[in-house]
Design a protein around this motif. Structure first.
Motif, PDB file in Angstrom:
ATOM      1  N   HIS A   1      52.480   7.201  14.469  1.00  0.00           N
ATOM      2  CA  HIS A   1      53.576   6.303  14.814  1.00  0.00           C
ATOM      3  C   HIS A   1      54.753   7.122  15.327  1.00  0.00           C
ATOM      4  O   HIS A   1      55.060   8.182  14.781  1.00  0.00           O
ATOM      5  N   SER A   2      55.407   6.621  16.381  1.00  0.00           N
ATOM      6  CA  SER A   2      56.536   7.335  16.987  1.00  0.00           C
ATOM      7  C   SER A   2      57.653   6.361  17.327  1.00  0.00           C
ATOM      8  O   SER A   2      57.438   5.155  17.484  1.00  0.00           O
ATOM      9  N   VAL A   3      58.862   6.907  17.429  1.00  0.00           N
ATOM     10  CA  VAL A   3      60.000   6.129  17.904  1.00  0.00           C
ATOM     11  C   VAL A   3      60.926   7.076  18.645  1.00  0.00           C
ATOM     12  O   VAL A   3      61.076   8.247  18.263  1.00  0.00           O
ATOM     13  N   GLU A   4      61.536   6.567  19.718  1.00  0.00           N
ATOM     14  CA  GLU A   4      62.531   7.349  20.452  1.00  0.00           C
ATOM     15  C   GLU A   4      63.896   7.068  19.848  1.00  0.00           C
ATOM     16  O   GLU A   4      64.237   5.920  19.523  1.00  0.00           O
ATOM     17  N   VAL A   5      64.683   8.134  19.688  1.00  0.00           N
ATOM     18  CA  VAL A   5      65.977   8.032  19.025  1.00  0.00           C
ATOM     19  C   VAL A   5      67.063   8.558  19.958  1.00  0.00           C
ATOM     20  O   VAL A   5      66.921   9.642  20.537  1.00  0.00           O
TER      21      VAL A   5
ATOM     22  N   VAL B   1      68.016  14.231  13.536  1.00  0.00           N
ATOM     23  CA  VAL B   1      66.884  13.508  12.944  1.00  0.00           C
ATOM     24  C   VAL B   1      66.137  14.391  11.964  1.00  0.00           C
ATOM     25  O   VAL B   1      65.764  13.962  10.869  1.00  0.00           O
ATOM     26  N   TYR B   2      65.924  15.654  12.345  1.00  0.00           N
ATOM     27  CA  TYR B   2      65.192  16.557  11.453  1.00  0.00           C
ATOM     28  C   TYR B   2      65.942  16.751  10.138  1.00  0.00           C
ATOM     29  O   TYR B   2      65.321  16.818   9.067  1.00  0.00           O
ATOM     30  N   ALA B   3      67.251  16.833  10.182  1.00  0.00           N
ATOM     31  CA  ALA B   3      68.035  17.014   8.956  1.00  0.00           C
ATOM     32  C   ALA B   3      67.836  15.852   7.993  1.00  0.00           C
ATOM     33  O   ALA B   3      67.782  16.047   6.768  1.00  0.00           O
ATOM     34  N   LEU B   4      67.711  14.635   8.516  1.00  0.00           N
ATOM     35  CA  LEU B   4      67.445  13.481   7.663  1.00  0.00           C
ATOM     36  C   LEU B   4      66.086  13.613   6.981  1.00  0.00           C
ATOM     37  O   LEU B   4      65.944  13.344   5.782  1.00  0.00           O
ATOM     38  N   LEU B   5      65.081  14.036   7.732  1.00  0.00           N
ATOM     39  CA  LEU B   5      63.730  14.168   7.182  1.00  0.00           C
ATOM     40  C   LEU B   5      63.649  15.296   6.166  1.00  0.00           C
ATOM     41  O   LEU B   5      62.905  15.208   5.179  1.00  0.00           O
TER      42      LEU B   5
ATOM     43  N   SER C   1      64.395   2.805  10.274  1.00  0.00           N
ATOM     44  CA  SER C   1      65.589   3.130   9.504  1.00  0.00           C
ATOM     45  C   SER C   1      66.174   4.473   9.930  1.00  0.00           C
ATOM     46  O   SER C   1      67.391   4.607  10.105  1.00  0.00           O
ATOM     47  N   LEU C   2      65.327   5.481  10.116  1.00  0.00           N
ATOM     48  CA  LEU C   2      65.798   6.789  10.562  1.00  0.00           C
ATOM     49  C   LEU C   2      66.471   6.683  11.930  1.00  0.00           C
ATOM     50  O   LEU C   2      67.507   7.314  12.178  1.00  0.00           O
ATOM     51  N   ARG C   3      65.888   5.894  12.823  1.00  0.00           N
ATOM     52  CA  ARG C   3      66.490   5.719  14.150  1.00  0.00           C
ATOM     53  C   ARG C   3      67.876   5.105  14.037  1.00  0.00           C
ATOM     54  O   ARG C   3      68.842   5.590  14.646  1.00  0.00           O
ATOM     55  N   ARG C   4      67.995   4.062  13.232  1.00  0.00           N
ATOM     56  CA  ARG C   4      69.284   3.373  13.100  1.00  0.00           C
ATOM     57  C   ARG C   4      70.354   4.291  12.522  1.00  0.00           C
ATOM     58  O   ARG C   4      71.496   4.306  12.987  1.00  0.00           O
ATOM     59  N   ILE C   5      69.986   5.079  11.518  1.00  0.00           N
ATOM     60  CA  ILE C   5      70.966   5.974  10.888  1.00  0.00           C
ATOM     61  C   ILE C   5      71.373   7.082  11.860  1.00  0.00           C
ATOM     62  O   ILE C   5      72.560   7.408  12.003  1.00  0.00           O
ATOM     63  N   ALA C   6      70.381   7.682  12.530  1.00  0.00           N
ATOM     64  CA  ALA C   6      70.672   8.795  13.439  1.00  0.00           C
ATOM     65  C   ALA C   6      71.521   8.341  14.621  1.00  0.00           C
ATOM     66  O   ALA C   6      72.331   9.122  15.148  1.00  0.00           O
ATOM     67  N   GLU C   7      71.367   7.094  15.039  1.00  0.00           N
ATOM     68  CA  GLU C   7      72.107   6.591  16.202  1.00  0.00           C
ATOM     69  C   GLU C   7      73.479   6.031  15.831  1.00  0.00           C
ATOM     70  O   GLU C   7      74.204   5.548  16.704  1.00  0.00           O
ATOM     71  N   SER C   8      73.847   6.094  14.575  1.00  0.00           N
ATOM     72  CA  SER C   8      75.119   5.533  14.139  1.00  0.00           C
ATOM     73  C   SER C   8      76.292   6.204  14.856  1.00  0.00           C
ATOM     74  O   SER C   8      76.271   7.402  15.162  1.00  0.00           O
TER      75      SER C   8
END
Length: 328
Positions: free
Chosen positions: A11-15, A22-26, A143-150
């Motif tokens: 599974h993938s998503v563009e951010v 993004v990596y820091a969140l993971l 969720s990761l996409r939404r947070i990273a794009e804040s």
């Protein structure tokens, strides 16, 4: 993992955010419950450099599952390998990796791959594990996409704090009050209704109503993991009680010391940026209001727990003093 019995998902998503963000969140394993809806609690058992061993609890198809996981973080490649060391049936093995790749225009692509096998390879079990893996991966990526794009920095989105009280009484009685949350309606003013189920020893699911300081009543739900020997109850609100919170996790802990007992309520809250946009005040004022509201409710429970313990001690029958004076 090799062989025809291995099942694979991707599974993938563009951010619209740099790959490093993004990596820091993971990479922040212990905060994953804030960032990933499927993750309920993570405990870091040990680590050595980029290697770490974790115990995690996750929602899975309406249930709660626990696993021990080894992770290896490859920071320069922005890649994290993971492999479950111990899992619950029907899962036999589970592993994979997260990768974050740079894309054009300061964007990035985050991908999660899973490889798993199922005990006995029964088709129904394979389908169930595949569906749960797919659902959780999609929800976590979104969720990761939404947070990273804040528009707000992560430090402004996450609010962490604690409240505490001291008492003269046994910590076991304080823990008992916190554990028996089903008894809170009628005792805790801001909890008019609470239904508790304990699907496994120490694993509690709460569905309840919360009366907020301004008078509104909201329905919320939480998962609590209870560790009585350690005097700890960790929790994640799967449906946050406070409107401005996108995610809320925390811990009740009873800590004896040389002066008595300290009872601590820790909170980490991820603010909902969309909810903040609808407020007449700015993010800073919203953070302060959220801190005050949650803190006030926490202190109410802590004070009641203290009263419960101290009242029980005072109610204990006293031994009569012999006529000749106290026995030494």
């Amino acid at each position: 993992m090799f062989g025809e019995r291995v099942h694979r998902t991707r599974h993938s998503v563009e951010v619209a955010a740099p790959a490093g963000v993004v990596y820091a969140l993971l990479a922040d394993a212990e905060r994953r419950p804030l960032y990933c809806p499927s993750v309920l609690h993570v405990e870091r058992l040990d680590f050595e450099g980029p290697r770490e061993r974790l115990r995690s609890w996750e929602s899975a198809g309406g249930g709660i599952r626990s696993s021990f996981t080894a992770r290896v973080r490859h920071a320069h490649e922005r890649r994290i390998e993971f492999f479950q060391l111990r899992q619950e049936a029907p899962v036999e093995t589970m592993g994979g990796e997260w990768t974050v790749e740079e894309s054009a225009g300061g964007r990035s692509v985050v991908t999660v791959r899973h490889e798993f096998t199922v005990v006995g390879d029964h088709p129904d079990d394979v389908t169930w594990v595949g569906l749960v893996t797919d659902d959780n991966a999609r929800a976590d990526l979104e969720s990761l996409r939404r947070i990273a794009e804040s528009d707000l920095p992560l430090d402004d989105l996450v609010l962490s704090f604690e409240e505490s009280v001291r008492l003269n009484g046994p910590g076991e009685l304080v823990y008992d009050f916190l554990y028996r949350a089903a008894d809170w309606p009628g005792l805790v003013a801001h909890v008019p209704r609470l239904e508790l189920t304990e699907s496994a020893p120490g694993v509690q699911v709460l569905d309840y109503d919360v009366r907020l300081p301004e008078g509104a009543v909201r329905t919320a739900s939480s998962v609590r993991l209870c560790f009585p020997h350690a005097g700890r109850i960790v929790h994640k609100q799967t449906m946050p009680a406070v409107p401005a919170a996108a995610a809320h996790m925390g811990e009740w802990s009873v800590v004896p010391d040389e002066d008595g007992v300290r009872v601590i309520a820790q909170h980490s809250v991820l603010l909902d940026e969309n909810a903040l946009r609808g407020l007449p005040t700015g993010a800073a004022q919203a953070r302060l209001a959220l801190r005050q509201d949650i803190g006030r409710m926490s202190l109410t429970v802590l004070e009641l727990a203290r009263h419960h313990a101290e009242s029980a001690v005072h109610a204990l029958p006293r031994r009569p003093v012999p006529a000749g004076g106290p026995l030494l």
